[in-house]
Design a protein around this motif. Structure first.
Motif, PDB file in Angstrom:
ATOM      1  N   GLU A  62       0.811  -1.210   0.000  1.00 24.65           N
ATOM      2  CA  GLU A  62       0.000   0.000   0.000  1.00 24.65           C
ATOM      3  C   GLU A  62       0.851   1.268   0.000  1.00 24.65           C
ATOM      4  O   GLU A  62       0.529   2.247  -0.686  1.00 24.65           O
ATOM      5  N   GLU A  63       1.931   1.270   0.736  1.00 28.26           N
ATOM      6  CA  GLU A  63       2.795   2.450   0.794  1.00 28.26           C
ATOM      7  C   GLU A  63       3.386   2.756  -0.581  1.00 28.26           C
ATOM      8  O   GLU A  63       3.400   3.913  -1.031  1.00 28.26           O
ATOM      9  N   GLU A  64       3.875   1.721  -1.261  1.00 28.79           N
ATOM     10  CA  GLU A  64       4.414   1.908  -2.604  1.00 28.79           C
ATOM     11  C   GLU A  64       3.325   2.415  -3.556  1.00 28.79           C
ATOM     12  O   GLU A  64       3.572   3.281  -4.394  1.00 28.79           O
ATOM     13  N   ALA A  65       2.115   1.875  -3.413  1.00 32.70           N
ATOM     14  CA  ALA A  65       1.002   2.312  -4.258  1.00 32.70           C
ATOM     15  C   ALA A  65       0.725   3.794  -4.064  1.00 32.70           C
ATOM     16  O   ALA A  65       0.588   4.554  -5.035  1.00 32.70           O
ATOM     17  N   HIS A  66       0.643   4.238  -2.817  1.00 31.85           N
ATOM     18  CA  HIS A  66       0.360   5.648  -2.538  1.00 31.85           C
ATOM     19  C   HIS A  66       1.490   6.560  -3.021  1.00 31.85           C
ATOM     20  O   HIS A  66       1.229   7.627  -3.586  1.00 31.85           O
ATOM     21  N   ASP A  67       2.734   6.127  -2.824  1.00 33.06           N
ATOM     22  CA  ASP A  67       3.878   6.919  -3.293  1.00 33.06           C
ATOM     23  C   ASP A  67       3.858   7.061  -4.815  1.00 33.06           C
ATOM     24  O   ASP A  67       4.106   8.146  -5.354  1.00 33.06           O
ATOM     25  N   THR A  68       3.540   5.971  -5.496  1.00 30.94           N
ATOM     26  CA  THR A  68       3.490   5.995  -6.957  1.00 30.94           C
ATOM     27  C   THR A  68       2.339   6.863  -7.452  1.00 30.94           C
ATOM     28  O   THR A  68       2.505   7.656  -8.380  1.00 30.94           O
ATOM     29  N   LEU A  69       1.168   6.732  -6.823  1.00 35.16           N
ATOM     30  CA  LEU A  69       0.030   7.577  -7.213  1.00 35.16           C
ATOM     31  C   LEU A  69       0.341   9.054  -7.001  1.00 35.16           C
ATOM     32  O   LEU A  69      -0.012   9.898  -7.828  1.00 35.16           O
ATOM     33  N   GLU A  70       1.002   9.364  -5.908  1.00 38.54           N
ATOM     34  CA  GLU A  70       1.377  10.752  -5.631  1.00 38.54           C
ATOM     35  C   GLU A  70       2.285  11.298  -6.728  1.00 38.54           C
ATOM     36  O   GLU A  70       2.094  12.420  -7.224  1.00 38.54           O
ATOM     37  N   ALA A  71       3.265  10.508  -7.130  1.00 32.92           N
ATOM     38  CA  ALA A  71       4.182  10.933  -8.199  1.00 32.92           C
ATOM     39  C   ALA A  71       3.434  11.077  -9.526  1.00 32.92           C
ATOM     40  O   ALA A  71       3.666  12.034 -10.279  1.00 32.92           O
ATOM     41  N   LEU A  72       2.523  10.150  -9.821  1.00 33.98           N
ATOM     42  CA  LEU A  72       1.759  10.231 -11.063  1.00 33.98           C
ATOM     43  C   LEU A  72       0.828  11.441 -11.074  1.00 33.98           C
ATOM     44  O   LEU A  72       0.655  12.091 -12.110  1.00 33.98           O
ATOM     45  N   MET A  73       0.241  11.759  -9.927  1.00 32.32           N
ATOM     46  CA  MET A  73      -0.629  12.941  -9.861  1.00 32.32           C
ATOM     47  C   MET A  73       0.171  14.220 -10.103  1.00 32.32           C
ATOM     48  O   MET A  73      -0.313  15.152 -10.751  1.00 32.32           O
ATOM     49  N   ALA A  74       1.394  14.256  -9.610  1.00 39.67           N
ATOM     50  CA  ALA A  74       2.249  15.417  -9.874  1.00 39.67           C
ATOM     51  C   ALA A  74       2.570  15.496 -11.368  1.00 39.67           C
ATOM     52  O   ALA A  74       2.568  16.589 -11.951  1.00 39.67           O
ATOM     53  N   MET A  75       2.816  14.364 -11.991  1.00 38.90           N
ATOM     54  CA  MET A  75       3.077  14.337 -13.431  1.00 38.90           C
ATOM     55  C   MET A  75       1.841  14.755 -14.219  1.00 38.90           C
ATOM     56  O   MET A  75       1.952  15.401 -15.274  1.00 38.90           O
ATOM     57  N   ALA A  76       0.661  14.386 -13.728  1.00 39.23           N
ATOM     58  CA  ALA A  76      -0.583  14.675 -14.442  1.00 39.23           C
ATOM     59  C   ALA A  76      -0.826  16.173 -14.583  1.00 39.23           C
ATOM     60  O   ALA A  76      -1.528  16.608 -15.498  1.00 39.23           O
ATOM     61  N   GLU A  77      -0.238  16.947 -13.693  1.00 36.42           N
ATOM     62  CA  GLU A  77      -0.403  18.393 -13.770  1.00 36.42           C
ATOM     63  C   GLU A  77       0.254  18.970 -15.018  1.00 36.42           C
ATOM     64  O   GLU A  77      -0.154  20.025 -15.503  1.00 36.42           O
ATOM     65  N   VAL A  78       1.255  18.291 -15.558  1.00 36.94           N
ATOM     66  CA  VAL A  78       1.959  18.793 -16.749  1.00 36.94           C
ATOM     67  C   VAL A  78       1.824  17.873 -17.954  1.00 36.94           C
ATOM     68  O   VAL A  78       2.191  18.240 -19.056  1.00 36.94           O
ATOM     69  N   GLU A  79       1.289  16.692 -17.770  1.00 37.95           N
ATOM     70  CA  GLU A  79       1.178  15.725 -18.859  1.00 37.95           C
ATOM     71  C   GLU A  79      -0.254  15.202 -18.944  1.00 37.95           C
ATOM     72  O   GLU A  79      -0.692  14.416 -18.100  1.00 37.95           O
TER      73      GLU A  79
END
Length: 90
Positions: A62-79
């Motif tokens: 779960e921790e890895e999932a949340h960390d990855t989602l957080e990084a993807l959401m940051a990417m989604a702001e520009v991509e």
């Protein structure tokens, strides 16, 4: 670009060959779990998996999932494509 998106398994069928429902950022998607399921589908409920092109490719914690989602959401702001994968057509 190839992406594997973390999602939480929220419902399963009677067999590993039945699609499971995986929730990603509030959107439920049908996903094949046969590659990560050892046979008993009920053991898969509430597990986090990496999803790529409709298949669960691996089980993650779960921790890895949340960390990855957080990084993807940051990417989604520009991509825009990343945002589409996370949130679907909405």
């Amino acid at each position: 670009m190839c992406l594997a998106i973390p999602g939480k398994i929220v419902s399963v069928g009677n067999s590993p060959m039945d699609n499971a429902q995986v929730e990603v950022c509030g959107v439920k998607r049908d996903v094949n779990i046969a590659l990560v399921c050892d046979g008993e589908t009920t053991d898969m409920l509430d597990k986090w998996v990496l999803v790529h092109v409709g298949f669960a490719m691996s089980i993650i914690d779960e921790e890895e999932a949340h960390d990855t989602l957080e990084a993807l959401m940051a990417m989604a702001e520009v991509e825009e494509d990343v945002s589409y994968f996370l949130h679907g057509n909405a």
